[in-house]
Design a protein around this motif. Structure first.
Motif, PDB file in Angstrom:
ATOM      1  N   GLY A   1       0.806  -1.218   0.000  1.00 57.76           N
ATOM      2  CA  GLY A   1       0.000   0.000   0.000  1.00 57.76           C
ATOM      3  C   GLY A   1       0.833   1.259   0.000  1.00 57.76           C
ATOM      4  O   GLY A   1       0.386   2.320   0.464  1.00 57.76           O
ATOM      5  N   THR A   2       2.036   1.175  -0.548  1.00 53.13           N
ATOM      6  CA  THR A   2       2.954   2.316  -0.569  1.00 53.13           C
ATOM      7  C   THR A   2       3.126   2.842  -1.991  1.00 53.13           C
ATOM      8  O   THR A   2       2.852   2.155  -2.974  1.00 53.13           O
ATOM      9  N   PHE A   3       3.617   4.062  -2.083  1.00 53.99           N
ATOM     10  CA  PHE A   3       3.863   4.705  -3.383  1.00 53.99           C
ATOM     11  C   PHE A   3       5.128   4.131  -4.000  1.00 53.99           C
ATOM     12  O   PHE A   3       6.129   3.889  -3.314  1.00 53.99           O
ATOM     13  N   MET A   4       5.096   3.922  -5.323  1.00 53.43           N
ATOM     14  CA  MET A   4       6.280   3.521  -6.075  1.00 53.43           C
ATOM     15  C   MET A   4       6.260   4.284  -7.387  1.00 53.43           C
ATOM     16  O   MET A   4       5.306   4.182  -8.163  1.00 53.43           O
ATOM     17  N   GLY A   5       7.304   5.070  -7.651  1.00 51.11           N
ATOM     18  CA  GLY A   5       7.341   5.856  -8.871  1.00 51.11           C
ATOM     19  C   GLY A   5       8.719   5.877  -9.495  1.00 51.11           C
ATOM     20  O   GLY A   5       9.731   5.695  -8.816  1.00 51.11           O
ATOM     21  N   GLU A   6       8.744   6.099 -10.808  1.00 53.84           N
ATOM     22  CA  GLU A   6      10.000   6.182 -11.549  1.00 53.84           C
ATOM     23  C   GLU A   6      10.312   7.644 -11.828  1.00 53.84           C
ATOM     24  O   GLU A   6       9.448   8.401 -12.277  1.00 53.84           O
ATOM     25  N   ALA A   7      11.555   8.018 -11.601  1.00 52.74           N
ATOM     26  CA  ALA A   7      11.929   9.430 -11.581  1.00 52.74           C
ATOM     27  C   ALA A   7      12.379   9.951 -12.951  1.00 52.74           C
ATOM     28  O   ALA A   7      13.564  10.224 -13.170  1.00 52.74           O
ATOM     29  N   TYR A   8      11.435  10.095 -13.863  1.00 50.52           N
ATOM     30  CA  TYR A   8      11.681  10.867 -15.087  1.00 50.52           C
ATOM     31  C   TYR A   8      11.223  12.287 -14.788  1.00 50.52           C
ATOM     32  O   TYR A   8      10.065  12.648 -14.990  1.00 50.52           O
ATOM     33  N   MET A   9      12.152  13.108 -14.302  1.00 48.17           N
ATOM     34  CA  MET A   9      11.791  14.417 -13.755  1.00 48.17           C
ATOM     35  C   MET A   9      11.159  15.341 -14.786  1.00 48.17           C
ATOM     36  O   MET A   9      10.307  16.177 -14.466  1.00 48.17           O
ATOM     37  N   TYR A  10      11.543  15.191 -16.077  1.00 47.16           N
ATOM     38  CA  TYR A  10      11.038  16.114 -17.104  1.00 47.16           C
ATOM     39  C   TYR A  10       9.529  15.990 -17.284  1.00 47.16           C
ATOM     40  O   TYR A  10       8.859  16.938 -17.700  1.00 47.16           O
ATOM     41  N   ARG A  11       8.980  14.807 -16.982  1.00 43.74           N
ATOM     42  CA  ARG A  11       7.556  14.567 -17.211  1.00 43.74           C
ATOM     43  C   ARG A  11       6.667  15.506 -16.394  1.00 43.74           C
ATOM     44  O   ARG A  11       5.542  15.803 -16.779  1.00 43.74           O
ATOM     45  N   LEU A  12       7.145  15.951 -15.227  1.00 49.48           N
ATOM     46  CA  LEU A  12       6.325  16.777 -14.343  1.00 49.48           C
ATOM     47  C   LEU A  12       6.520  18.265 -14.574  1.00 49.48           C
ATOM     48  O   LEU A  12       5.832  19.089 -13.961  1.00 49.48           O
ATOM     49  N   HIS A  13       7.472  18.637 -15.432  1.00 51.75           N
ATOM     50  CA  HIS A  13       7.769  20.050 -15.652  1.00 51.75           C
ATOM     51  C   HIS A  13       6.739  20.668 -16.606  1.00 51.75           C
ATOM     52  O   HIS A  13       6.304  20.034 -17.572  1.00 51.75           O
ATOM     53  N   PRO A  14       6.338  21.923 -16.378  1.00 49.68           N
ATOM     54  CA  PRO A  14       5.352  22.589 -17.251  1.00 49.68           C
ATOM     55  C   PRO A  14       5.737  22.627 -18.720  1.00 49.68           C
ATOM     56  O   PRO A  14       4.863  22.663 -19.592  1.00 49.68           O
ATOM     57  N   GLN A  15       7.030  22.612 -19.032  1.00 51.90           N
ATOM     58  CA  GLN A  15       7.428  22.650 -20.436  1.00 51.90           C
ATOM     59  C   GLN A  15       6.927  21.415 -21.183  1.00 51.90           C
ATOM     60  O   GLN A  15       6.507  21.503 -22.343  1.00 51.90           O
ATOM     61  N   THR A  16       6.962  20.259 -20.521  1.00 55.28           N
ATOM     62  CA  THR A  16       6.489  19.033 -21.158  1.00 55.28           C
ATOM     63  C   THR A  16       5.003  19.137 -21.481  1.00 55.28           C
ATOM     64  O   THR A  16       4.557  18.770 -22.567  1.00 55.28           O
TER      65      THR A  16
ATOM     66  N   ASP B   1      10.528  29.455 -12.378  1.00 62.70           N
ATOM     67  CA  ASP B   1      11.525  29.732 -11.348  1.00 62.70           C
ATOM     68  C   ASP B   1      11.843  28.506 -10.492  1.00 62.70           C
ATOM     69  O   ASP B   1      12.884  28.454  -9.840  1.00 62.70           O
ATOM     70  N   ARG B   2      10.939  27.560 -10.487  1.00 60.54           N
ATOM     71  CA  ARG B   2      11.137  26.403  -9.610  1.00 60.54           C
ATOM     72  C   ARG B   2      12.248  25.493 -10.129  1.00 60.54           C
ATOM     73  O   ARG B   2      12.487  25.381 -11.331  1.00 60.54           O
ATOM     74  N   TRP B   3      12.888  24.797  -9.193  1.00 58.07           N
ATOM     75  CA  TRP B   3      13.942  23.858  -9.547  1.00 58.07           C
ATOM     76  C   TRP B   3      13.342  22.647 -10.251  1.00 58.07           C
ATOM     77  O   TRP B   3      12.254  22.187  -9.915  1.00 58.07           O
ATOM     78  N   LEU B   4      14.070  22.128 -11.226  1.00 59.45           N
ATOM     79  CA  LEU B   4      13.579  21.033 -12.054  1.00 59.45           C
ATOM     80  C   LEU B   4      13.131  19.835 -11.222  1.00 59.45           C
ATOM     81  O   LEU B   4      12.038  19.295 -11.422  1.00 59.45           O
ATOM     82  N   TYR B   5      13.960  19.428 -10.278  1.00 60.90           N
ATOM     83  CA  TYR B   5      13.650  18.209  -9.526  1.00 60.90           C
ATOM     84  C   TYR B   5      12.585  18.431  -8.455  1.00 60.90           C
ATOM     85  O   TYR B   5      12.079  17.463  -7.896  1.00 60.90           O
ATOM     86  N   SER B   6      12.242  19.662  -8.189  1.00 63.97           N
ATOM     87  CA  SER B   6      11.215  19.902  -7.174  1.00 63.97           C
ATOM     88  C   SER B   6       9.842  19.457  -7.662  1.00 63.97           C
ATOM     89  O   SER B   6       8.971  19.114  -6.854  1.00 63.97           O
ATOM     90  N   PHE B   7       9.649  19.437  -8.978  1.00 64.09           N
ATOM     91  CA  PHE B   7       8.348  19.038  -9.512  1.00 64.09           C
ATOM     92  C   PHE B   7       8.053  17.573  -9.206  1.00 64.09           C
ATOM     93  O   PHE B   7       6.940  17.217  -8.822  1.00 64.09           O
ATOM     94  N   GLU B   8       9.061  16.707  -9.392  1.00 63.41           N
ATOM     95  CA  GLU B   8       8.799  15.296  -9.118  1.00 63.41           C
ATOM     96  C   GLU B   8       8.711  15.033  -7.619  1.00 63.41           C
ATOM     97  O   GLU B   8       7.976  14.142  -7.186  1.00 63.41           O
ATOM     98  N   VAL B   9       9.446  15.812  -6.826  1.00 63.21           N
ATOM     99  CA  VAL B   9       9.338  15.670  -5.369  1.00 63.21           C
ATOM    100  C   VAL B   9       7.913  15.975  -4.930  1.00 63.21           C
ATOM    101  O   VAL B   9       7.305  15.222  -4.155  1.00 63.21           O
ATOM    102  N   ASP B  10       7.366  17.063  -5.439  1.00 66.04           N
ATOM    103  CA  ASP B  10       6.015  17.452  -5.027  1.00 66.04           C
ATOM    104  C   ASP B  10       4.943  16.548  -5.628  1.00 66.04           C
ATOM    105  O   ASP B  10       3.919  16.277  -4.994  1.00 66.04           O
ATOM    106  N   ALA B  11       5.161  16.083  -6.847  1.00 66.17           N
ATOM    107  CA  ALA B  11       4.190  15.159  -7.440  1.00 66.17           C
ATOM    108  C   ALA B  11       4.138  13.863  -6.645  1.00 66.17           C
ATOM    109  O   ALA B  11       3.052  13.311  -6.394  1.00 66.17           O
ATOM    110  N   ALA B  12       5.304  13.374  -6.226  1.00 62.79           N
ATOM    111  CA  ALA B  12       5.335  12.180  -5.385  1.00 62.79           C
ATOM    112  C   ALA B  12       4.717  12.480  -4.026  1.00 62.79           C
ATOM    113  O   ALA B  12       3.938  11.679  -3.487  1.00 62.79           O
ATOM    114  N   GLY B  13       5.052  13.651  -3.475  1.00 65.90           N
ATOM    115  CA  GLY B  13       4.507  14.022  -2.173  1.00 65.90           C
ATOM    116  C   GLY B  13       2.996  14.136  -2.182  1.00 65.90           C
ATOM    117  O   GLY B  13       2.318  13.685  -1.240  1.00 65.90           O
TER     118      GLY B  13
END
Length: 671
Positions: free
Chosen positions: A118-133, A292-304
């Motif tokens: 019952g835990t989260f499991m995700g793969e870290a393709y950080m670009y997928r969560l960025h607004p540019q994508t 302005d946000r850091w690239l990797y912060s998007f995947e951190v927050d999406a996982a969070g």
């Protein structure tokens, strides 16, 4: 309003990518970095790279730490599955660097562990969560370049020199371009192809690849072509020894989109991303994505956000569970096309389970019992694995089956052109289990169904299986043009040689032929056949699935089996999908289901299985399998799960107890 507590992250394995992720956590809204685990706490530069962060010695210590909610895994590729599974089992949420596993099979095992926990499991393709994508997707959907026809993308760079110890060249660390960076252009191509059809992603219907394997056996540069159902063709390439232009090109009928280093978006620490729209006349339009946000912060927050919501996977456009699995399936095909199999994936090196543990029987979920003529106990179900083609993939399933108590393995001379037998031989040898397992062999399939073929094929079978005997042996078909005594003589000879050490019999044999074989053996002092392998199921097969198939499910067969107590190793015991949602009176798209199982009597049995399943909190397919266990004659159902989830699902049938009255009701509707 009370603010939600922050997700306490622990990083498993320091390194360059871990530093980037740590910066993302620092600039996220949902997370905080609580600790980092390393096998070498005294490593130079650790304190400077992760200032003020608590250092934990050893990876397991981080999993055992009650102050950690989620683990970011950034160890080398071969250890992703091991620590991802262990982290899930420890109750930790997991964000794993790409590739989440070396293969889709490893990734599936990781997701399976997380779903069970019952835990989260995700793969870290950080670009997928960025607004540019998302902006690129929106442009495609809006028709900014007309109808998309092709996608071209690369992610390639040149290392300063060849270094067999560096992770990018080390075979033991699964180096090379495909696993390290090839997943980026593959995942983007699938995303764009899907957006054209209004889907989240699309899967290619064809994958072809080529590449160069260097002196360490890893792919130093490689390319693949993906063709999608909607006609889009994608050309993707990667490299670790060759600089490439690394431009994403989406080619349409009225222009093309170009994005340099699409995975880098607006930069690690924010900035402006540039999307170029190029028209046929050469004119260019630049679409800026300021962030302005850091690239990797998007995947951190999406996982969070997923963790806080109780979800076990990313939401789109993040890499969902299915997205990650299908991305790796493309990469598996790409690797297979260029012959890239790492030494650590082969049986000589992969002697432990995926969790890095010695294989052992860990539960009695699958009970064992005795059948006449077999020296050792056999599990109540036997497993087949004809669809697997690599040791690294099949060993995951076979290990899990054995750990749960299963020890019966179904093979055949013709399965996969011999691959199934070879894989089983490699598996039991690497695990040292020959004297605790039951190997079921088959030979003499039509058109080579002759007595003299049995010994010749058994020579090959035993060589593939890396053993000098099989425990149970079946003729795969019968040949009514040959006197049955000649077949009995041939198999009796193998018994006397010690190459068949348990019972033998026929697969797809009739009652009359079997009785004739027994009578011949008794009259001539030969070993009599003692086992059968015919179709047996709650649903009665109407049309043979393949030429020469024999079903033994009707009343006459059940009476014969009961009178003689002949164990039946039943294939298609769950009706090949008839007891799942794939079937139904109004579902006629599957010709096999319709032709083989669709009768009103069978639908009545299916209705009763559904009714019983609802009362027991199970699924109809579980009832169908349990039906086999509670016959008045021995049945060893053959199951063929392709995933760990399918294995676990099948084994739920073992929890069901049925009375003779239940069996009668399922069969006829009368108790």
């Amino acid at each position: 309003m009370t603010q939600a507590p922050k997700i306490r992250w622990g990083i498993l394995g320091p390194g360059t990518i871990a530093k980037a992720f740590a910066g993302g956590v620092l600039h996220s809204e949902t997370g905080e970095l609580a600790a980092i685990a390393t096998r070498n706490p005294g490593r130079a530069g650790l304190a400077e790279a992760f200032p003020g962060v608590r250092v934990v010695e050893g990876y397991q210590a981080l999993l055992d730490d009650p102050e950690i909610d989620a683990i970011y895994i950034s160890v080398p590729h071969p250890y992703h599955a091991q620590w991802g599974i262990r982290a899930a089992e420890a109750g930790k949420h997991v964000l794993c660097e790409k590739p989440i596993g070396l293969t889709a099979f490893e990734a599936d095992a990781m997701f399976h562990a997380a779903l069970k926990a019952g835990t989260f499991m995700g793969e870290a393709y950080m670009y997928r969560l960025h607004p540019q994508t998302q902006k690129i997707v929106d442009l495609v959907k809006s028709g900014a370049i007309g109808e998309v026809r092709m996608i071209k993308s690369s992610f390639g760079f040149a290392m300063p020199k060849f270094d067999p110890e560096h992770r990018l060249y080390a075979n033991d660390l699964a180096g090379g371009g495909i696993l390290d960076v090839g997943g980026y252009p593959v995942s983007m191509a699938r995303l764009i192809a899907g957006s054209v059809d209004g889907r989240e992603v699309s899967e290619p219907v064809e994958v072809s690849g080529s590449g160069h394997l260097g002196q360490s056996g890893v792919d130093e540069w490689a390319s693949a072509v993906l063709k999608f159902e909607n006609g889009i063709v994608a050309e993707v390439s990667c490299s670790v020894s060759l600089n490439q232009d690394n431009i994403l090109r989406i080619l349409g009928t009225t222009g093309r989109i170009e994005v340099k280093d699409f995975w880098f978006a607006s930069g690690h620490e924010g900035g402006t991303g540039l999307i170029e729209i190029v028209r046929p006349n050469g004119s260019r339009e630049t679409v800026e994505v300021k962030e302005d946000r850091w690239l990797y912060s998007f995947e951190v927050d999406a996982a969070g956000e997923a963790i806080r919501a109780g979800r076990t996977e990313f939401a789109y456009p993040g890499m969902t569970r299915a997205d990650s699995l299908n991305n790796l399936r493309v990469m598996d095909k790409w690797r297979a096309a260029i012959g890239l199999e790492y030494e650590i994936e082969k049986p000589a090196r992969r002697t432990m389970t995926l969790k890095g543990e010695p294989l052992e029987k860990r539960s009695d979920a699958i009970k064992r019992h005795t059948i006449p003529g077999l020296a050792r106990e056999i599990s109540r179900v036997a497993i087949g694995f004809e669809d697997f083609r690599s040791f690294s993939s099949v060993s995951i399933l076979l290990d899990a089956f054995y750990e749960k108590g299963g020890n019966a393995f179904d093979t055949g001379f013709i399965y996969g052109g011999g691959v199934t037998e070879t894989l089983l031989g490699d598996w039991h040898t690497s695990r040292g289990l020959r004297e605790d397992i039951v190997i079921i062999g088959k030979g003499a399939h039509s058109p080579l169904c002759y007595p003299d073929v049995i010994a010749k094929q058994l020579d090959v079978t035993l060589d593939r299986l890396k053993t000098d005997y099989v425990d149970v042996y079946f003729m795969h078909r019968d040949n009514l043009d040959i006197p049955v005594g000649e077949f009995v003589d041939a198999m009796d000879a193998e018994v006397k040689k010690g190459r068949i050490r348990g019972p033998f019999g026929g697969s797809n044999w009739t009652r009359e032929r079997f009785d004739e074989a027994i009578a011949y053996a008794k009259k001539n002092g030969k070993t009599a056949p003692g086992v059968l392998s015919n179709n047996f199921s709650l649903a009665e097969m109407q049309k043979p699935l393949w030429p020469g198939c024999v079903a033994s499910s009707d009343a006459e067969w059940r009476t014969w089996l009961t009178d003689r107590q002949i164990p039946n190793f039943a294939w298609s015991s769950q009706g090949r999908g008839f007891f799942t949602e794939r079937a139904g009176r109004d579902k006629t798209d599957n010709a096999e289901l319709v032709e083989t199982w669709y009768t009103e009597d069978n639908f009545g049995r299916r209705d009763r299985a559904i009714e019983m399943a609802e009362k027991l909190g199970k699924h109809p397919i579980h009832i169908a399998l349990a039906y086999c266990f509670y016959q008045p004659f021995p049945v060893v159902p053959l199951i063929g799960p392709r995933t760990l989830w399918e294995l676990d699902s099948s084994l739920e049938a073992l929890e069901i107890e049925l009375t003779p009255e239940d069996i009668a009701w399922l069969q006829t509707g009368k108790r």
